[in-house]
Design a protein around this motif. Structure first.
Motif, mmCIF file in Angstrom:
data_model
loop_
_atom_site.group_PDB
_atom_site.id
_atom_site.type_symbol
_atom_site.label_atom_id
_atom_site.label_comp_id
_atom_site.label_asym_id
_atom_site.label_seq_id
_atom_site.Cartn_x
_atom_site.Cartn_y
_atom_site.Cartn_z
ATOM 1 N N UNK A 1 0.888 -1.302 0.087
ATOM 2 C CA UNK A 1 0.082 0.089 0.050
ATOM 3 C C UNK A 1 0.866 1.483 -0.131
ATOM 4 N N UNK A 2 2.106 1.118 0.197
ATOM 5 C CA UNK A 2 3.196 2.521 0.571
ATOM 6 C C UNK A 2 3.380 2.536 -0.536
ATOM 7 N N UNK A 3 3.503 1.353 -1.519
ATOM 8 C CA UNK A 3 4.065 2.019 -2.977
ATOM 9 C C UNK A 3 2.548 2.351 -3.983
ATOM 10 N N UNK A 4 1.175 1.812 -3.644
ATOM 11 C CA UNK A 4 0.383 1.804 -4.647
ATOM 12 C C UNK A 4 -0.072 3.963 -4.526
ATOM 13 N N UNK A 5 -0.229 4.059 -5.759
ATOM 14 C CA UNK A 5 -0.536 5.752 -5.637
ATOM 15 C C UNK A 5 -1.085 6.005 -7.133
ATOM 16 N N UNK A 6 -1.831 5.088 -7.887
ATOM 17 C CA UNK A 6 -2.717 5.193 -8.860
ATOM 18 C C UNK A 6 -3.511 3.495 -9.286
ATOM 19 N N UNK A 7 -4.922 4.110 -9.183
ATOM 20 C CA UNK A 7 -5.550 2.932 -9.080
ATOM 21 C C UNK A 7 -6.837 2.561 -10.364
ATOM 22 N N UNK A 8 -6.646 1.817 -10.936
ATOM 23 C CA UNK A 8 -7.321 0.847 -12.312
ATOM 24 C C UNK A 8 -8.725 0.554 -11.887
ATOM 25 N N UNK A 9 -10.094 0.847 -11.747
ATOM 26 C CA UNK A 9 -10.964 -0.172 -11.560
ATOM 27 C C UNK A 9 -11.026 0.024 -12.492
ATOM 28 N N UNK A 10 -10.693 -1.936 -12.733
ATOM 29 C CA UNK A 10 -10.949 -3.276 -14.144
ATOM 30 C C UNK A 10 -11.713 -4.179 -13.136
ATOM 31 N N UNK A 11 -12.614 -4.707 -13.605
ATOM 32 C CA UNK A 11 -13.483 -5.906 -13.094
ATOM 33 C C UNK A 11 -12.541 -7.059 -14.236
ATOM 34 N N UNK B 1 -19.088 -4.676 -11.810
ATOM 35 C CA UNK B 1 -19.616 -5.050 -11.200
ATOM 36 C C UNK B 1 -20.451 -7.073 -12.213
ATOM 37 N N UNK B 2 -19.300 -6.992 -13.224
ATOM 38 C CA UNK B 2 -19.651 -8.454 -13.952
ATOM 39 C C UNK B 2 -19.036 -9.045 -13.780
ATOM 40 N N UNK B 3 -17.784 -8.987 -13.224
ATOM 41 C CA UNK B 3 -16.528 -9.608 -12.795
ATOM 42 C C UNK B 3 -16.878 -10.682 -11.384
ATOM 43 N N UNK B 4 -15.348 -10.962 -10.876
ATOM 44 C CA UNK B 4 -15.121 -11.617 -9.348
ATOM 45 C C UNK B 4 -15.120 -10.599 -8.181
ATOM 46 N N UNK B 5 -14.503 -9.159 -8.762
ATOM 47 C CA UNK B 5 -13.322 -8.447 -8.166
ATOM 48 C C UNK B 5 -14.661 -8.189 -6.605
ATOM 49 N N UNK B 6 -13.653 -7.897 -5.896
ATOM 50 C CA UNK B 6 -14.432 -7.985 -4.745
ATOM 51 C C UNK B 6 -13.847 -6.369 -4.313
ATOM 52 N N UNK B 7 -14.633 -5.547 -4.738
ATOM 53 C CA UNK B 7 -14.276 -3.701 -4.822
ATOM 54 C C UNK B 7 -15.139 -3.863 -3.657
ATOM 55 N N UNK C 1 -22.348 2.420 -17.477
ATOM 56 C CA UNK C 1 -22.571 2.164 -16.260
ATOM 57 C C UNK C 1 -21.656 2.436 -14.804
ATOM 58 N N UNK C 2 -19.878 2.715 -15.414
ATOM 59 C CA UNK C 2 -18.723 2.794 -14.577
ATOM 60 C C UNK C 2 -18.425 3.667 -13.889
ATOM 61 N N UNK C 3 -19.726 5.664 -13.435
ATOM 62 C CA UNK C 3 -19.015 6.163 -12.834
ATOM 63 C C UNK C 3 -20.085 5.670 -11.742
ATOM 64 N N UNK C 4 -21.253 5.668 -11.834
ATOM 65 C CA UNK C 4 -22.287 5.502 -10.934
ATOM 66 C C UNK C 4 -21.784 3.991 -9.924
ATOM 67 N N UNK C 5 -21.106 3.253 -10.419
ATOM 68 C CA UNK C 5 -20.614 2.172 -10.332
ATOM 69 C C UNK C 5 -19.743 2.202 -9.090
ATOM 70 N N UNK C 6 -18.443 3.403 -9.413
ATOM 71 C CA UNK C 6 -16.993 4.323 -8.847
ATOM 72 C C UNK C 6 -17.716 4.641 -7.530
#
Length: 361
Positions: free
Chosen positions: A246-256, A285-291, A324-329
């Motif tokens: 987590x100390x090196x995570x500075x960006x995040x792609x929300x992808x399922x 929302x269509x995949x398996x990732x636990x967002x 669908x992406x904006x309301x999901x995030x």
């Protein structure tokens, strides 16, 4: 949870929703230029746009690196559409910093026509592109930048035939030599360089990122673009990854994504198309990732960057995925607690009282 329309400039926390524009570029409006793309993204409820820099469709990278007036103009275009630039991307140029000869013919397509068939000059061009991106990011007021590492070792990812001793070490040493001047340029501009850990790149998991950190002397600007889809398809613990890095995570792609192996095919995919592979990217929302758990962990560790949709689905149309992406995030954004839930029952504290309660006085 945040209100229905949280401000991206609210209390410190995850910002969003954002969207990566690369997968939506086209020749017809609204996908043909930055003004139209910004207006389109804003109309869907996005507050940030991650902007690719190859070519001039969205911006002129050389000009952005040299002109503050031009960068202010770009920011004004976005502000008029109700969005801001979250980060710039040099995914394709970064890939060209290190290319194994087996892939020269394919990756030549990412380089200017006059450099095709000239791998050494192509690499020099890619390195210059990254340095321009560092300066442009600073002029735009950005703090993070997205890229790929490129790959010298990918043909040897499976250890057969047996790899000769020292091959992997030399590969990462050379990768470090190529990226160190780029990282220093980002240090000069005060911008974090975030590598998307991705199969096909030498940096594709935690171990390879650690090898790279060693090769660049634990450089303070070497960071991670966290994309859980690539970790799921490698069957990694993508939640434990946040705990560890987590100390090196500075960006995040929300992808399922989803991984459904069967009796015929598994992680390697049997050279099948994306639709038939056991591992597939999916719309949110269509995949398996636990967002919910991902957003919770990132909030717990104080991540304050953007949550950016990267749409890559082999089934759903891009227009539906983007809508669908904006309301999901937005539904997953968390306003971090500013006080403990039991503060209403707080008690008076002092050093002497604590000692008495412990039976020490």
């Amino acid at each position: 949870m945040q209100s229905e329309h949280p401000s991206s400039a609210a209390a410190p926390g995850i910002r969003g929703p954002g969207i990566f524009l690369a997968q939506f570029l086209g020749n017809a409006a609204p996908f043909d230029n930055l003004a139209n793309l910004a207006a389109w993204a804003g109309s869907l409820g996005y507050r940030g746009i991650q902007v690719p820099t190859l070519g001039s469709q969205c911006l002129d990278l050389q000009r952005a690196a040299e002109s503050q007036d031009y960068c202010d103009e770009l920011k004004g275009i976005c502000a008029a559409a109700g969005v801001e630039i979250s980060e710039l991307s040099t995914h394709l140029q970064g890939q060209l910093v290190a290319v194994h000869p087996a892939f020269d013919g394919l990756f030549d397509d990412f380089a200017p026509a006059e450099l095709r068939g000239r791998p050494r000059e192509r690499t020099e061009w890619a390195i210059d592109q990254l340095k321009l991106a560092a300066r442009a990011s600073r002029r735009l007021g950005l703090t993070a930048h997205a890229t790929f590492s490129g790959a010298l070792l990918w043909p040897y990812v499976y250890p057969w035939p047996q790899r000769p001793a020292g091959l992997v070490e030399e590969g990462f040493a050379e990768l470090g030599r190529r990226w160190l001047p780029i990282l220093d340029a980002f240090e000069e501009e005060g911008v974090d360089l975030c590598f998307e850990l991705h199969p096909g790149e030498d940096l594709h998991d935690g171990v390879t990122f650690e090898r790279f950190l060693d090769a660049v002397g634990q450089h303070p600007r070497a960071h991670i673009l966290y994309d859980p889809s690539h970790l799921l398809l490698q069957q990694m613990d993508y939640l434990g990854f946040i705990d560890r890095y987590h100390q090196r995570i500075r960006m995040f792609h929300v992808k399922d994504a989803e991984f459904r192996p069967d009796a015929r095919s598994g992680v390697y995919g049997g050279y099948q198309s994306w639709v038939e592979r056991p591992g597939r990217f999916r719309s949110l929302g269509d995949g398996q990732i636990d967002f919910r758990s991902i957003f919770s962990k990132l909030t717990q560790y104080g991540y304050q960057g953007w949550a950016v949709l990267e749409w890559e689905c082999c089934l759903k149309d891009s227009a539906q995925g983007a809508a669908e992406g904006a309301p999901f995030i937005r539904q997953h954004l968390i306003t971090k607690a500013t006080q403990a839930f039991d503060d209403f029952a707080g008690v008076t504290a002092s050093a002497s009282r604590n000692r008495r309660l412990l039976g020490l006085e």
